[in-house]
Design an enzyme around this catalytic site. Structure first.
Site, PDB file in Angstrom:
ATOM      1  N   HIS A  70       5.471   2.451  11.374  1.00 54.72           N
ATOM      2  CA  HIS A  70       4.543   2.735  12.466  1.00 54.72           C
ATOM      3  C   HIS A  70       4.883   4.062  13.154  1.00 54.72           C
ATOM      4  O   HIS A  70       4.197   4.464  14.090  1.00 54.72           O
ATOM      5  CB  HIS A  70       4.577   1.607  13.497  1.00 54.72           C
ATOM      6  CG  HIS A  70       4.118   0.291  12.949  1.00 54.72           C
ATOM      7  ND1 HIS A  70       4.992  -0.719  12.610  1.00 54.72           N
ATOM      8  CD2 HIS A  70       2.884  -0.164  12.640  1.00 54.72           C
ATOM      9  CE1 HIS A  70       4.309  -1.746  12.138  1.00 54.72           C
ATOM     10  NE2 HIS A  70       3.032  -1.431  12.151  1.00 54.72           N
ATOM     11  N   ASP A 111       0.201 -11.880   1.588  1.00 55.84           N
ATOM     12  CA  ASP A 111       0.629 -11.402   2.902  1.00 55.84           C
ATOM     13  C   ASP A 111       0.099 -12.290   4.021  1.00 55.84           C
ATOM     14  O   ASP A 111      -1.092 -12.627   4.058  1.00 55.84           O
ATOM     15  CB  ASP A 111       0.122  -9.982   3.137  1.00 55.84           C
ATOM     16  CG  ASP A 111       0.886  -8.944   2.335  1.00 55.84           C
ATOM     17  OD1 ASP A 111       2.042  -9.212   1.995  1.00 55.84           O
ATOM     18  OD2 ASP A 111       0.323  -7.865   2.071  1.00 55.84           O
ATOM     19  N   GLU A 151       0.714 -14.370  15.090  1.00 62.34           N
ATOM     20  CA  GLU A 151      -0.322 -13.870  15.990  1.00 62.34           C
ATOM     21  C   GLU A 151      -1.247 -14.968  16.499  1.00 62.34           C
ATOM     22  O   GLU A 151      -1.626 -14.987  17.667  1.00 62.34           O
ATOM     23  CB  GLU A 151      -1.130 -12.809  15.252  1.00 62.34           C
ATOM     24  CG  GLU A 151      -2.346 -12.276  15.956  1.00 62.34           C
ATOM     25  CD  GLU A 151      -3.076 -11.284  15.085  1.00 62.34           C
ATOM     26  OE1 GLU A 151      -4.309 -11.370  15.023  1.00 62.34           O
ATOM     27  OE2 GLU A 151      -2.420 -10.438  14.455  1.00 62.34           O
ATOM     28  N   CYS A 178      -7.134   2.132  14.078  1.00 61.97           N
ATOM     29  CA  CYS A 178      -8.283   1.269  14.307  1.00 61.97           C
ATOM     30  C   CYS A 178      -8.611   0.484  13.033  1.00 61.97           C
ATOM     31  O   CYS A 178      -8.328   0.941  11.925  1.00 61.97           O
ATOM     32  CB  CYS A 178      -9.509   2.090  14.702  1.00 61.97           C
ATOM     33  SG  CYS A 178      -9.244   3.139  16.151  1.00 61.97           S
ATOM     34  N   HIS A 210       4.616 -11.560   3.381  1.00 60.70           N
ATOM     35  CA  HIS A 210       5.064 -10.534   4.324  1.00 60.70           C
ATOM     36  C   HIS A 210       4.603 -10.906   5.716  1.00 60.70           C
ATOM     37  O   HIS A 210       3.451 -11.293   5.927  1.00 60.70           O
ATOM     38  CB  HIS A 210       4.489  -9.165   3.942  1.00 60.70           C
ATOM     39  CG  HIS A 210       4.732  -8.120   4.991  1.00 60.70           C
ATOM     40  ND1 HIS A 210       6.000  -7.721   5.338  1.00 60.70           N
ATOM     41  CD2 HIS A 210       3.878  -7.432   5.797  1.00 60.70           C
ATOM     42  CE1 HIS A 210       5.910  -6.817   6.298  1.00 60.70           C
ATOM     43  NE2 HIS A 210       4.652  -6.637   6.602  1.00 60.70           N
ATOM     44  N   SER A 234       0.830  -1.210   0.000  1.00 57.38           N
ATOM     45  CA  SER A 234       0.000   0.000   0.000  1.00 57.38           C
ATOM     46  C   SER A 234       0.857   1.249   0.000  1.00 57.38           C
ATOM     47  O   SER A 234       1.967   1.273   0.544  1.00 57.38           O
ATOM     48  CB  SER A 234      -0.924   0.001   1.214  1.00 57.38           C
ATOM     49  OG  SER A 234      -0.165   0.001   2.410  1.00 57.38           O
ATOM     50  N   CYS A 284       6.448  -2.526   6.555  1.00 56.90           N
ATOM     51  CA  CYS A 284       5.043  -2.842   6.338  1.00 56.90           C
ATOM     52  C   CYS A 284       4.506  -1.897   5.271  1.00 56.90           C
ATOM     53  O   CYS A 284       5.258  -1.108   4.692  1.00 56.90           O
ATOM     54  CB  CYS A 284       4.273  -2.696   7.656  1.00 56.90           C
ATOM     55  SG  CYS A 284       2.708  -3.595   7.699  1.00 56.90           S
TER      56      CYS A 284
END
EC number: 2.1.1.14
Length: 778
Positions: A714, A619, A625, A536, A661, A453, A746
């Site tokens: 970030h 991705d 996680e 968010c 990724h 992106s 990212c």
């Protein structure tokens, strides 16, 4: 020492961003200079007041400590770090003469400033929430600074509420921390527990003086077997910490919550301490069938808080079964309460806000407010008996039955395709053969690319909103998106990137975009949850069998490729991440659902290849996680998660370069799984951790293409050429340049164009310098 009784019903935490993301907007206004700190404090106080009033309206007590004070401006772990004085030395200038850090300083620690990098960020247990990693060393000077915690307790009391402050517990705080740079070999932050616990005792005393009768200390580290510290050491630490904290006279009653899995071996150790209440996650875990007599005796004197309402997913669930699980704890303790299994900040506020969802689907759902109401119902049942809530239990059971038989939940064609899969569907050609076939891409050494992106400008978002409102036709919207794609392609060519992306202007979110195009999903209007800081997301609802009605990305990718002679990556989100960043059906194994998504992506890859796309990125930032917290559960997870990726990519030709990724820095934890993905190139977050990951890569013998990130997206700070160059030089020193790629950590969606262009310019300049060094060395 006497304390009031624990409330019969409570929650471990509540969404803190606001029903319409009020906190996000206020914080970002402060960052931009549109409002000052006083105005931010005023807006935050109003949000906290609204939360207390809403929770009382939904059935939590105003004056029995049932309402948690779980507010945070950015992150609960950062809050704990500031409260115990654990501010990294590079930010010491932000600490006032009184030892406190003001709001501007707090956000600087979170986001960085100039050459001072922010705290590292990583995933919070098995969730999509990112926490900031504390930095602890042998010389870290702990000191108590709980002024904000105290102020919130006093604020609530002034409004007529007796609330329960929430703080990350000392064992979890240290277990999640990393050693400061230069710490002695073998040092672990948990070594400092004896120095930290007195500071927690001081914080507890301050809260007691402010009027808090109960304090909640969150200790999810007690349920995890995936941390740096061995589970045995965690158990020893909890015994030492809570013996000390429990022995203090001037303290509130202590409620230790252990969410996200079964407490297991830590339960006897915690039971033996003087804490008054223990929270058990009975959605993800159970109480051991056999407990030793000493533990049974200890538990009998405590309040057991049954986490029977799922705080991590949005299904209405089986309320009757939840009541039975809570009631069963009466065999262990005469004092039982009910709660959410985790904090509710993992779920949206209120399903009543969703006016465009199918009403049948709405009947199966429970967002935060509905879960609070469920807890109030269960608490009433514990007090008045099962018959008093029989109507509510029956209604939930009826909703479950309706969900099971609804059209689309089970689709025979999808299930037949899954049952026909064979071993060959999960494998590509040999890696060396693929490398040879992909030589025709003619890429230089240390090829540069981005993750996918590019910044989503206000114009892009407005165009999407106008399309939704009917103010733009589909053709007009497509023309605007194509203009943005061309701008992004031209920019990348000017910068000198080697493998380009189309920038994804048409995508509202990397999962929601696909959810809107796949059968078996629904999307929300207001279902926002916090990912990190002010960021968010709106997780989609995966409620039925998944299939792809038509191509989803081919038109955008082929248009971008038509604008340039350089390869353009087709961009897809992998099956594990689509599951992890959605609220997924809980009526079948996750592996079955993942394979359904994988087959839809496999069809998309085939169509991209047929349209001439030679590089395709799938991705999987969420692979780590979802790794179960208990080691015994991890092999099965890794089997189906890796298998679903291989199913999605298994049909790709040898000449098609498949990228993936991974959006976290704990590469070494799942290195074997990453190798088994068999992607040609894997990019991974590495900049914020200063390329620590290359040690794991080198030690593992990982032999596919790898792109450790050199730009932390970030944070708004722009890395200098020298900073990027030093990261690349460290990578080249450990990994052969022939396998290295250069990329950001990212996607760039959340960044602005000015900082993005400057950062990419620095990356290109640094890459050229390191290429020259490599050439001279060769």
């Amino acid at each position: 020492m006497t304390h009031s009784a624990f409330p019969t019903g409570t929650i471990l935490g509540y969404p803190r961003i606001g029903r319409r993301r009020e906190l996000k907007r206020a914080v970002e206004a402060f960052w931009s200079g549109s409002i000052d700190a006083a105005e931010l404090e005023t807006r935050a106080a109003a949000l906290r007041a609204d939360t207390r009033a809403r929770l009382a309206e939904l059935g939590l007590g105003r004056t029995d400590s049932a309402i948690p004070e779980s507010f945070s401006y950015y992150d609960q772990v950062l809050d704990a770090a500031v409260a115990v004085g654990a501010v990294p030395a590079r930010f010491s200038r932000l600490v006032g003469a009184d030892g406190q850090v003001d709001l501007a300083g707090y956000f600087t620690i979170a986001r960085g400033e100039g050459e001072d990098a922010p705290l590292e960020m990583t995933k919070w247990f098995d969730s999509n929430y990112h926490y900031l990693v504390p930095e602890i060393g042998p010389e870290t000077d702990f000191s108590a600074h709980g002024e904000r915690l105290v102020a919130q307790v006093e604020e609530a009391r002034a409004a007529g509420y007796l609330t329960r402050p929430v703080l990350v517990g000392p064992v979890t705080f240290l277990a999640l921390a990393k050693p400061v740079d230069g710490a002695p070999e073998g040092f672990r932050p948990l070594d400092r527990l004896a120095d930290l616990v007195p500071v927690y005792a001081e914080l507890l005393a301050d809260l007691a003086r402010a009027g808090a009768e109960w304090v909640q200390l969150d200790e999810p580290a007690l349920v995890s077997e995936s941390l740096e510290d061995a589970p045995e050491r965690i158990v020893e630490a909890v015994a030492a910490a809570y013996d000390r904290l429990g022995a203090a006279e001037d303290r509130p009653a202590l409620f230790v919550a252990a969410p996200y899995c079964a407490l297991g071996d830590a339960l006897p150790a915690l039971a033996a301490t003087p804490v008054e209440a223990i929270g058990l996650d009975l959605v993800k875990g159970t109480v051991p069938e056999r407990l030793d007599p000493a533990t049974e005796e200890s538990l009998a004197a405590k309040t057991l808080v049954a986490g029977v309402v799922d705080g991590h997913n949005i299904w209405r669930g089986d309320l009757a079964a939840a009541f039975d699980r809570a009631s069963a704890l009466a065999n262990l303790s005469g004092s039982v309460a009910v709660s959410s299994s985790t904090s509710l900040f993992h779920v949206p506020h209120d399903v009543a806000d969703e006016t465009k969802l199918d009403q049948r689907l709405v009947g199966w759902l429970a967002f935060a407010d509905q879960k609070v109401a469920q807890i109030a119902t269960l608490a009433r049942g514990l007090t008045e008996g099962r018959d008093a809530i029989a109507g509510e239990l029956d209604a939930a059971t009826t909703a479950l039955a309706d969900r099971a038989e609804a059209p689309g939940v089970r689709v025979p064609a999808v299930r037949e395709r899954l049952s026909a899969l064979g071993e060959a569907d999960f494998a590509r050609a040999d890696y060396d053969a693929r490398v040879a076939a992909q030589a025709s891409l003619e890429l230089p050494e240390l090829p540069t690319t981005t993750i996918g992106s590019f910044p989503q400008t206000g114009d892009i978002r407005r165009a999407r909103a106008r399309l939704t409102k009917g103010e733009l036709t589909e053709a007009e919207y497509t023309a605007e998106m194509r203009a943005e794609i061309e701008r992004v392609i031209r920019l990348q060519e000017e910068l000198g990137l080697d493998v380009l992306v189309h920038g994804e202007p048409e995508r509202n979110d990397m999962v929601q975009y696909f959810a809107e195009l796949l059968d078996g999903f629904a999307v929300t209007e207001h279902g926002w949850v916090q990912s990190y800081g002010s960021r968010c997301t709106r997780p989609s609802l995966l409620w039925g069998d998944v299939s792809r009605p038509e191509p989803m990305t081919v038109g955008w990718s082929t248009y971008a490729q038509s604008l340039t002679d350089k390869p353009v990556k087709g961009m897809l989100t992998g099956p594990v991440t689509i599951l992890a960043w959605s609220f997924v059906r809980d009526d079948q194994p996750l592996g079955d659902t993942a394979r359904q998504v994988a087959l839809a992506l496999r069809d998309e890859i085939a169509d991209l290849e047929a349209s001439g796309i030679r590089v395709i990125q799938v991705d999987e930032p969420a692979l780590r996680e979802l790794l179960p917290l208990k080691r015994a559960d991890q092999p099965a997870y890794l089997d189906w998660s890796v298998g679903s990726f291989r199913l999605a990519t298994g049909g790709a030709a040898a000449a098609t370069q498949v990228h993936t990724h991974l959006c976290y820095s704990e590469f070494g934890v799942v290195i074997d799984a990453i190798r088994n993905l068999d992607a040609d190139v894997t990019s991974i977050e590495a900049a914020r951790s200063r390329m620590e990951v290359v040690d794991d890569i080198a030690a593992s013998g990982f032999d596919h293409g790898i792109g450790p990130g050199v730009y932390d997206i970030h944070s708004p700070r722009v890395p200098s050429v020298e900073e990027v160059r030093s990261l690349l030089e460290r990578a080249v020193a450990e990994i052969p340049a022939s396998r290295l790629w250069v990329n950001p950590d990212c996607g760039l969606k959340t960044r602005g164009y000015e900082e993005t262009v400057a950062s990419l310019e620095h990356i290109i300049e640094a890459t050229r310098a390191v290429r020259a060094e490599v050439a001279v060395t060769a």
